[in-house]
Design a protein around this motif. Structure first.
Motif, short mmCIF file in Angstrom:
data_model
loop_
_atom_site.label_atom_id
_atom_site.label_comp_id
_atom_site.label_asym_id
_atom_site.label_seq_id
_atom_site.Cartn_x
_atom_site.Cartn_y
_atom_site.Cartn_z
N PRO A 321 0.83 -1.16 0.02
CA PRO A 321 -0.09 0.04 0.06
C PRO A 321 1.00 1.29 0.03
CG PRO A 321 -0.63 -1.63 1.48
CD PRO A 321 0.55 -2.03 1.30
N SER A 322 0.30 2.45 -0.54
CA SER A 322 1.10 3.47 -0.57
C SER A 322 1.42 4.12 0.67
CB SER A 322 0.66 4.64 -1.54
OG SER A 322 -0.66 4.65 -0.69
N THR A 323 0.56 3.69 1.75
CA THR A 323 0.85 4.20 3.38
C THR A 323 1.89 3.39 3.80
OG1 THR A 323 -0.90 3.01 3.71
CG2 THR A 323 -1.42 5.01 3.52
N HIS A 341 -2.93 -4.01 6.70
CA HIS A 341 -3.61 -3.10 5.91
C HIS A 341 -4.86 -3.04 6.34
CE1 HIS A 341 -4.21 -0.37 2.76
NE2 HIS A 341 -5.10 -1.14 1.99
N TRP A 375 4.36 2.20 12.99
CA TRP A 375 4.21 2.78 11.84
C TRP A 375 2.63 2.80 11.91
CZ3 TRP A 375 7.17 5.43 7.83
CH2 TRP A 375 6.45 5.89 6.65
N LYS A 376 2.11 4.19 11.86
CA LYS A 376 0.69 4.32 11.87
C LYS A 376 0.41 5.40 10.70
CE LYS A 376 -3.12 5.94 14.47
NZ LYS A 376 -3.66 6.75 15.85
N TYR A 377 -0.11 5.08 9.83
CA TYR A 377 -0.53 5.94 8.78
C TYR A 377 -1.96 5.71 8.57
CZ TYR A 377 -0.06 8.85 4.52
OH TYR A 377 0.03 10.12 3.50
N PHE A 378 -2.75 6.47 9.05
CA PHE A 378 -4.33 6.14 8.93
C PHE A 378 -4.96 7.51 8.19
CE2 PHE A 378 -4.26 3.19 12.73
CZ PHE A 378 -4.00 1.94 11.99
N THR A 379 -5.75 7.21 7.24
CA THR A 379 -6.39 8.61 7.02
C THR A 379 -7.54 8.95 7.96
OG1 THR A 379 -8.26 7.12 5.78
CG2 THR A 379 -6.11 8.07 4.36
N ALA A 405 -2.17 10.47 13.06
CA ALA A 405 -1.37 9.57 12.13
C ALA A 405 -0.07 10.17 12.09
CB ALA A 405 -2.16 9.40 10.92
N LYS A 407 2.53 10.23 9.52
CA LYS A 407 2.76 10.00 8.18
C LYS A 407 4.31 10.52 7.66
CE LYS A 407 -1.89 11.62 7.19
NZ LYS A 407 -2.82 12.62 6.68
N SER A 408 4.94 10.57 8.51
CA SER A 408 6.50 11.13 8.27
C SER A 408 7.55 10.08 8.38
CB SER A 408 6.88 12.36 8.64
OG SER A 408 6.94 12.42 9.95
#
Length: 438
Positions: A321-323, A341, A375-379, A405, A407-408
């Motif tokens: 996934p891109s995230t 995911h 790593w937490k990348y949630f919209t 989230a 994101k970096s």
């Protein structure tokens, strides 16, 4: 509260003499439970004045207890005895000594865990070649009528017992040995355990100390002692055992009586003061003991088969996934992490549980913490990661990821295990990571 429950504190000592020491605790009581307070020293238990608890309401209340000046310069433990009333409940929290106490917690170099036999033999081993049968781990009552306990000590859990029905005959013995322990020189040390000797044809229960050179009997009881669990405390000093140095084991011997009503049981074998678990025992929290990097496998971690989605090492042939991160927390490119995911098609509350291997019998520790990268990348900021501790089937939350989230890059979490030390000491446990869809 169910029946009678005893809560024992760690060991404390006054760092300076004082006559104005007291401690406070917060409580919530419903339906008038009975609380008894005592302090424990090497000479035994002594009762203290106990405040009257106010029942009812939904809020927490505070009680204050004055400690006797005779405790100065002598190690002690606080003992809370809770007795059930009809539908009674009692919650305790925030047990705090006043500043006048000058109390220090006593932390031995290592501490032998209590053998409660809830999920295993706790390192005890059956002796072979010199006895006729084995001890059995059991919960509930024993199979025979009018003999043995009806449950584990204090009304729940498992215990070890000898079954004296056929094909056993009078005089048969069963031997079981504890793990190896170390006696800290001439310091005070004693073992405590609970035993049941309920039945018309009870023979005997013996406790011995086994060293490299000899096995010395230090305690014996014979005959019917009634339906209740009983407690004893026996000295393990060098004079009593001969174990002035090196290692030793406890050996329990159960002897069969003349009929099937001779079942004998033991439970909750523990130690006081300066006993120490074998010198090779180390804490699971030491970083050299267990470190997980997921470099080639899941390192013993596994998914729950009933989950809505799964954790896995990302495959180099799989489209990420891109995230998802492109490198692990150390900046190394590849697949050296676990990924889950959460597709937008999942309904709110869907989760993926990741279970650690089962950690076995940690010893007492000081200032221990668990450190991990995530790593937490949630919209959706309401989706989250939760870390829980699983002990004897009971799950309790240790940490929940922040609402925002990441994101970096990777973030680092450090979770103290000091507050759950009493739950961990001597018990198997697992860590559970949960990704939850918001």
């Amino acid at each position: 509260i169910k029946g009678f429950t005893r809560l024992i504190s760690p060991a404390y000592i006054f760092s300076s003499a004082t006559s104005v020491c007291s401690f406070t605790f917060r409580y919530n009581a419903q339906n008038a439970p009975t609380l008894g307070l005592q302090y424990m020293q090497s000479s035994g238990l002594t009762k203290m004045a106990t405040p009257t608890l106010t029942s009812g309401g939904t809020g927490w209340r505070t009680a204050t207890v004055r400690l006797p000046s005779t405790l100065a310069k002598a190690p002690f433990r606080l003992v809370f005895d809770l007795t059930q009333g009809k539908n009674a409940t009692l919650s305790l929290d925030d047990i705090i000594f006043t500043s006048a106490c000058c109390v220090q917690s006593i932390t031995p170099a290592c501490n032998a865990p209590v053998a409660d036999f809830v999920s295993s033999l706790n390192g005890y081993t059956q002796v072979t070649g010199t006895d006729q049968f084995d001890w059995t781990r059991r919960s509930g009552g024993t199979p025979s009528f009018r003999t043995g306990p009806t449950s584990g000590n204090f009304g729940s859990g498992s215990y070890l017992y000898i079954e004296t029905s056929s094909p056993r005959t009078a005089g048969n013995v069963a031997l079981i040995d504890s793990p190896m322990y170390t006696l800290n020189g001439a310091k005070a040390c004693s073992v405590t355990f609970w035993y049941s000797m309920n039945g018309a044809t009870i023979a005997s229960l013996t406790l011995s100390v086994k060293t490299a050179s000899a096995t010395k009997q230090i305690w014996i009881q014979s005959g019917n002692k009634g339906a209740n669990w009983l407690n004893t405390r026996q000295s393990l000093t060098a004079t009593a055992t001969g174990a002035s140095s090196g290692s030793f084991q406890l050996r329990f011997k159960g002897t069969v009586g003349t009929s099937f009503t001779g079942d004998i049981a033991i439970d909750d074998v523990g130690f006081y003061d300066d006993c120490c678990a074998g010198t090779t025992t180390t804490s699971v929290c030491q970083p050299t003991v267990y470190k997980v990097s997921f470099t080639s496998t899941m390192d013993g971690f596994y998914n729950s088969p009933r989950d809505d989605f799964q954790w896995a090492r990302p495959s180099s042939t799989q489209t990420r996934p891109s995230t998802a991160p492109t490198a692990d927390a150390q900046g190394v490119s590849g697949d050296n992490y676990l990924l889950t995911h959460l597709p937008t098609t999942l309904k709110t509350g869907s989760s993926a549980l990741l279970f650690s291997p089962l950690f076995d019998n940690p010893v007492a520790f000081v200032s221990c913490s668990l450190r991990f990268s995530y790593w937490k990348y949630f919209t959706s900021t309401v989706s989250f990661i939760r870390l829980s501790l699983l002990v004897n089937g009971v799950n309790s939350t240790l940490w929940t990821s922040p609402g925002t989230a990441s994101k970096s890059g990777w973030a680092v979490a450090s979770v103290s295990l000091d507050t759950v030390q009493a739950r961990l000491n001597g018990k198997n446990f697992q860590l559970v990571f949960a990704a939850v869809r918001g």
